[in-house]
Scaffold this motif. Structure first.
Motif, PDB file in Angstrom:
ATOM      1  N   ALA A 211       0.828  -1.202   0.000  1.00 13.53           N
ATOM      2  CA  ALA A 211       0.000   0.000   0.000  1.00 13.53           C
ATOM      3  C   ALA A 211       0.866   1.256   0.000  1.00 13.53           C
ATOM      4  CB  ALA A 211      -0.930   0.001   1.202  1.00 13.53           C
ATOM      5  N   HIS A 212       1.971   1.219   0.725  1.00 12.92           N
ATOM      6  CA  HIS A 212       2.861   2.383   0.779  1.00 12.92           C
ATOM      7  C   HIS A 212       3.438   2.666  -0.610  1.00 12.92           C
ATOM      8  CE1 HIS A 212       6.312   4.927   1.783  1.00 12.92           C
ATOM      9  NE2 HIS A 212       5.644   5.240   2.877  1.00 12.92           N
ATOM     10  N   ALA A 213       3.871   1.629  -1.297  1.00  6.35           N
ATOM     11  CA  ALA A 213       4.406   1.811  -2.649  1.00  6.35           C
ATOM     12  C   ALA A 213       3.322   2.306  -3.602  1.00  6.35           C
ATOM     13  CB  ALA A 213       5.001   0.506  -3.156  1.00  6.35           C
ATOM     14  N   ALA A 214       2.097   1.819  -3.409  1.00  2.86           N
ATOM     15  CA  ALA A 214       0.997   2.186  -4.307  1.00  2.86           C
ATOM     16  C   ALA A 214       0.558   3.634  -4.145  1.00  2.86           C
ATOM     17  CB  ALA A 214      -0.196   1.262  -4.073  1.00  2.86           C
ATOM     18  N   LEU A 215       0.944   4.284  -3.055  1.00  4.15           N
ATOM     19  CA  LEU A 215       0.617   5.699  -2.888  1.00  4.15           C
ATOM     20  C   LEU A 215       1.191   6.534  -4.025  1.00  4.15           C
ATOM     21  CD1 LEU A 215       1.157   6.300   0.941  1.00  4.15           C
ATOM     22  CD2 LEU A 215      -1.030   6.229  -0.288  1.00  4.15           C
ATOM     23  N   LEU A 216       2.263   6.032  -4.637  1.00  4.19           N
ATOM     24  CA  LEU A 216       2.900   6.765  -5.727  1.00  4.19           C
ATOM     25  C   LEU A 216       2.706   6.059  -7.067  1.00  4.19           C
ATOM     26  CD1 LEU A 216       6.141   7.964  -3.920  1.00  4.19           C
ATOM     27  CD2 LEU A 216       4.228   9.363  -4.689  1.00  4.19           C
ATOM     28  N   ASP A 217       1.693   5.206  -7.148  1.00  5.06           N
ATOM     29  CA  ASP A 217       1.342   4.634  -8.439  1.00  5.06           C
ATOM     30  C   ASP A 217       0.831   5.746  -9.342  1.00  5.06           C
ATOM     31  OD1 ASP A 217       0.508   1.592  -9.553  1.00  5.06           O
ATOM     32  OD2 ASP A 217      -0.592   3.250 -10.478  1.00  5.06           O
ATOM     33  N   PHE A 218       1.193   5.708 -10.623  1.00  7.12           N
ATOM     34  CA  PHE A 218       0.782   6.820 -11.496  1.00  7.12           C
ATOM     35  C   PHE A 218      -0.704   6.784 -11.845  1.00  7.12           C
ATOM     36  CE2 PHE A 218       2.402   3.497 -14.335  1.00  7.12           C
ATOM     37  CZ  PHE A 218       1.356   3.355 -15.232  1.00  7.12           C
ATOM     38  N   ASN A 219      -1.408   5.706 -11.457  1.00  5.12           N
ATOM     39  CA  ASN A 219      -2.836   5.631 -11.732  1.00  5.12           C
ATOM     40  C   ASN A 219      -3.641   5.985 -10.489  1.00  5.12           C
ATOM     41  OD1 ASN A 219      -5.502   3.781 -11.759  1.00  5.12           O
ATOM     42  ND2 ASN A 219      -4.993   4.436 -13.829  1.00  5.12           N
ATOM     43  N   GLU A 220      -4.619   6.827 -10.662  1.00  2.00           N
ATOM     44  CA  GLU A 220      -5.415   7.312  -9.535  1.00  2.00           C
ATOM     45  C   GLU A 220      -6.208   6.193  -8.856  1.00  2.00           C
ATOM     46  OE1 GLU A 220      -8.854  10.719  -8.617  1.00  2.00           O
ATOM     47  OE2 GLU A 220      -8.135  10.348 -10.672  1.00  2.00           O
ATOM     48  N   SER A 221      -6.699   5.218  -9.641  1.00  2.02           N
ATOM     49  CA  SER A 221      -7.496   4.138  -9.063  1.00  2.02           C
ATOM     50  C   SER A 221      -6.685   3.307  -8.072  1.00  2.02           C
ATOM     51  CB  SER A 221      -8.046   3.234 -10.170  1.00  2.02           C
ATOM     52  OG  SER A 221      -8.890   3.940 -11.034  1.00  2.02           O
ATOM     53  N   VAL A 222      -5.421   3.074  -8.402  1.00  4.15           N
ATOM     54  CA  VAL A 222      -4.558   2.299  -7.503  1.00  4.15           C
ATOM     55  C   VAL A 222      -4.291   3.101  -6.235  1.00  4.15           C
ATOM     56  CG1 VAL A 222      -2.382   1.049  -7.289  1.00  4.15           C
ATOM     57  CG2 VAL A 222      -3.516   1.190  -9.518  1.00  4.15           C
ATOM     58  N   ARG A 250      13.546  12.273  -7.952  1.00  5.63           N
ATOM     59  CA  ARG A 250      12.283  11.936  -8.603  1.00  5.63           C
ATOM     60  C   ARG A 250      12.269  12.454 -10.039  1.00  5.63           C
ATOM     61  NH1 ARG A 250       9.719   7.993  -5.789  1.00  5.63           N
ATOM     62  NH2 ARG A 250       9.409   8.561  -3.600  1.00  5.63           N
ATOM     63  N   ASN A 251      11.776  11.612 -10.956  1.00  2.00           N
ATOM     64  CA  ASN A 251      11.611  12.082 -12.331  1.00  2.00           C
ATOM     65  C   ASN A 251      10.280  12.823 -12.453  1.00  2.00           C
ATOM     66  OD1 ASN A 251       9.521  10.154 -12.732  1.00  2.00           O
ATOM     67  ND2 ASN A 251      11.020   8.601 -13.346  1.00  2.00           N
ATOM     68  N   ALA A 252      10.018  13.356 -13.637  1.00  5.58           N
ATOM     69  CA  ALA A 252       8.833  14.197 -13.830  1.00  5.58           C
ATOM     70  C   ALA A 252       7.542  13.423 -13.570  1.00  5.58           C
ATOM     71  CB  ALA A 252       8.835  14.772 -15.245  1.00  5.58           C
ATOM     72  N   ILE A 253       7.490  12.176 -14.010  1.00  2.00           N
ATOM     73  CA  ILE A 253       6.263  11.388 -13.806  1.00  2.00           C
ATOM     74  C   ILE A 253       5.994  11.190 -12.324  1.00  2.00           C
ATOM     75  CG2 ILE A 253       5.208   9.114 -14.155  1.00  2.00           C
ATOM     76  CD1 ILE A 253       6.597   8.970 -16.833  1.00  2.00           C
ATOM     77  N   GLU A 254       7.046  10.908 -11.566  1.00  6.76           N
ATOM     78  CA  GLU A 254       6.882  10.687 -10.127  1.00  6.76           C
ATOM     79  C   GLU A 254       6.477  11.965  -9.404  1.00  6.76           C
ATOM     80  OE1 GLU A 254      10.094   7.038  -9.518  1.00  6.76           O
ATOM     81  OE2 GLU A 254      10.804   9.117  -9.586  1.00  6.76           O
ATOM     82  N   VAL A 255       7.031  13.092  -9.826  1.00  4.20           N
ATOM     83  CA  VAL A 255       6.645  14.370  -9.211  1.00  4.20           C
ATOM     84  C   VAL A 255       5.188  14.677  -9.524  1.00  4.20           C
ATOM     85  CG1 VAL A 255       7.073  16.860  -9.158  1.00  4.20           C
ATOM     86  CG2 VAL A 255       9.001  15.270  -9.278  1.00  4.20           C
ATOM     87  N   ARG A 256       4.779  14.457 -10.781  1.00  2.00           N
ATOM     88  CA  ARG A 256       3.376  14.683 -11.151  1.00  2.00           C
ATOM     89  C   ARG A 256       2.447  13.791 -10.335  1.00  2.00           C
ATOM     90  NH1 ARG A 256       3.528  13.162 -17.100  1.00  2.00           N
ATOM     91  NH2 ARG A 256       1.280  12.991 -16.734  1.00  2.00           N
ATOM     92  N   THR A 257       2.853  12.536 -10.138  1.00  2.00           N
ATOM     93  CA  THR A 257       2.037  11.609  -9.354  1.00  2.00           C
ATOM     94  C   THR A 257       1.897  12.102  -7.918  1.00  2.00           C
ATOM     95  OG1 THR A 257       2.715   9.729 -10.714  1.00  2.00           O
ATOM     96  CG2 THR A 257       1.876   9.233  -8.514  1.00  2.00           C
TER      97      THR A 257
END
Length: 359
Positions: A211-222, A250-257
């Motif tokens: 769950a902790h890792a999923a906090l930064l999943d790029f998909n909102e549903s996850v 952090r790369n751009a995708i991770e910052v956006r997430t």
């Protein structure tokens, strides 16, 4: 059945069989089907398959008999290759094929062997892999753990992975979590969501880490599955997202997430923090920050549209057009003309003029 006249013979035996199997006279098709049932050439399987749903009952019956007789004489690979066409009969409307398909599949399992079918679930051809998976599952020929474990490298197949995660729910927590961790690496958000939901059925170190890792999943549903679970464990979600957004590696995708996750919490205290990213080096991060600003303060849409218009990136500037046309933001047309003329973006200026009805 009428019209026993046969088509002219072809020099190619397989072509001759196909022509006779497609012949308009039912007696010709039936005789040819029975002839195919006496052969040992794997290629006749594909020729026979369409006749299993023939419009003449006698031809259908003959095709069923022929296919069953061929099971014992054909290579397993050829039988498995034709299986999707056999299973397609379950959706056919001409007659009810369910009992025959069930008998055929059981004969196929007996001849092929469960271990070979399990191995086939890893086939690079996803259609064949799915067919074998559903065959084993429908006839309960192995344990759920064996079947899910057989998915192997095909966790990237959305249909197999989703079915596998659902089977995981039948397993004890330790087995379930071990297999669901593989599904969490799937490129499909629907699979990752199912896998996380399955893991969070138990409350242990594995589920907490997932769950902790999923906090930064790029998909909102996850992320939506992970957030309430982590909040119940006393995790400060705002702190997690703020730190993640500021982390230099952090790369751009991770910052956006991280920004999207923070914006979803809708805490007014985070507005200034998110506004600070409107000057980030990455244009995609700047765009995300502007949308996060809009989510927190929709009443400031005019200021947000202006900030977007003044951005150096056309990608970000396009948000100003969206905000004006779709969200009702206001900007003086003279300002829009001056800014877009300075950037040389005649196409966007034309879009503004067309959509706002101004020249």
């Amino acid at each position: 059945m009428t019209n026993f006249r046969t088509p002219p013979a072809s020099p190619d035996p397989l072509l001759d069989l196909k022509e006779r199997l497609d012949w308009h006279g039912g007696r010709v098709r039936e005789a040819t089907v029975r002839e195919c049932g006496r052969l040992s050439d794997p290629r006749v399987l594909a020729l026979l398959a369409p006749r299993l749903n023939d419009w003449v009952p006698q031809v259908r019956d003959a095709a069923r008999e022929a296919m069953m007789s061929l099971v014992e004489r054909m290579p397993a690979a050829a039988l498995l290759a034709i299986l999707p066409r056999v299973q397609h009969l379950l959706n056919a409307g001409r007659t009810d094929h369910r009992a025959w398909v069930d008998a055929y599949e059981q004969a196929l399992i007996r001849v092929t062997g469960v271990s070979a079918l399990l191995q086939g679930v890893q086939d690079a051809d996803c259609h064949l892999a799915r067919t074998r998976f559903h065959l084993l599952r429908r006839h309960a020929m192995c344990t759920p753990a064996d079947l899910v474990g057989a998915i192997g490298r095909n966790w990237n197949d959305v249909m197999l992975a989703a079915q596998g995660v659902r089977l995981c729910m039948q397993l004890p927590p330790d087995q379930r979590n071990a297999l669901c961790r593989k599904a969490l690496a799937s490129p499909f958000s629907s699979v990752r969501t199912l896998a996380l939901q399955a893991m969070l059925e138990t409350d242990n170190a594995d589920s907490l880490a997932a769950a902790h890792a999923a906090l930064l999943d790029f998909n909102e549903s996850v992320r939506a599955v992970a957030k309430p679970f982590m909040a119940l464990h006393g995790v400060d979600l705002r702190d997690v997202y703020r730190k993640a957004a500021r982390r230099p590696e952090r790369n751009a995708i991770e910052v956006r997430t991280a920004l999207a996750g923070l914006a979803s919490l809708r805490d007014p205290a985070d507005l200034a923090f998110m506004q600070s990213f409107t000057t980030h080096a990455s244009k995609s991060v700047r765009a995300e920050a502007l949308m996060a600003w809009l989510q927190h303060a929709p009443g400031e849409k005019d200021d947000i549209a202006l900030a977007a218009l003044m951005d150096a990136s056309r990608t970000v500037r396009k948000l100003s057009l969206y905000l004006v046309c779709r969200r009702g933001a206001f900007m003086p047309m003279a300002l829009v003309k001056a800014r877009l003329a300075a950037t040389g973006d005649a196409a966007m200026l034309a879009d503004f003029a067309r959509r706002l009805g101004k020249s």
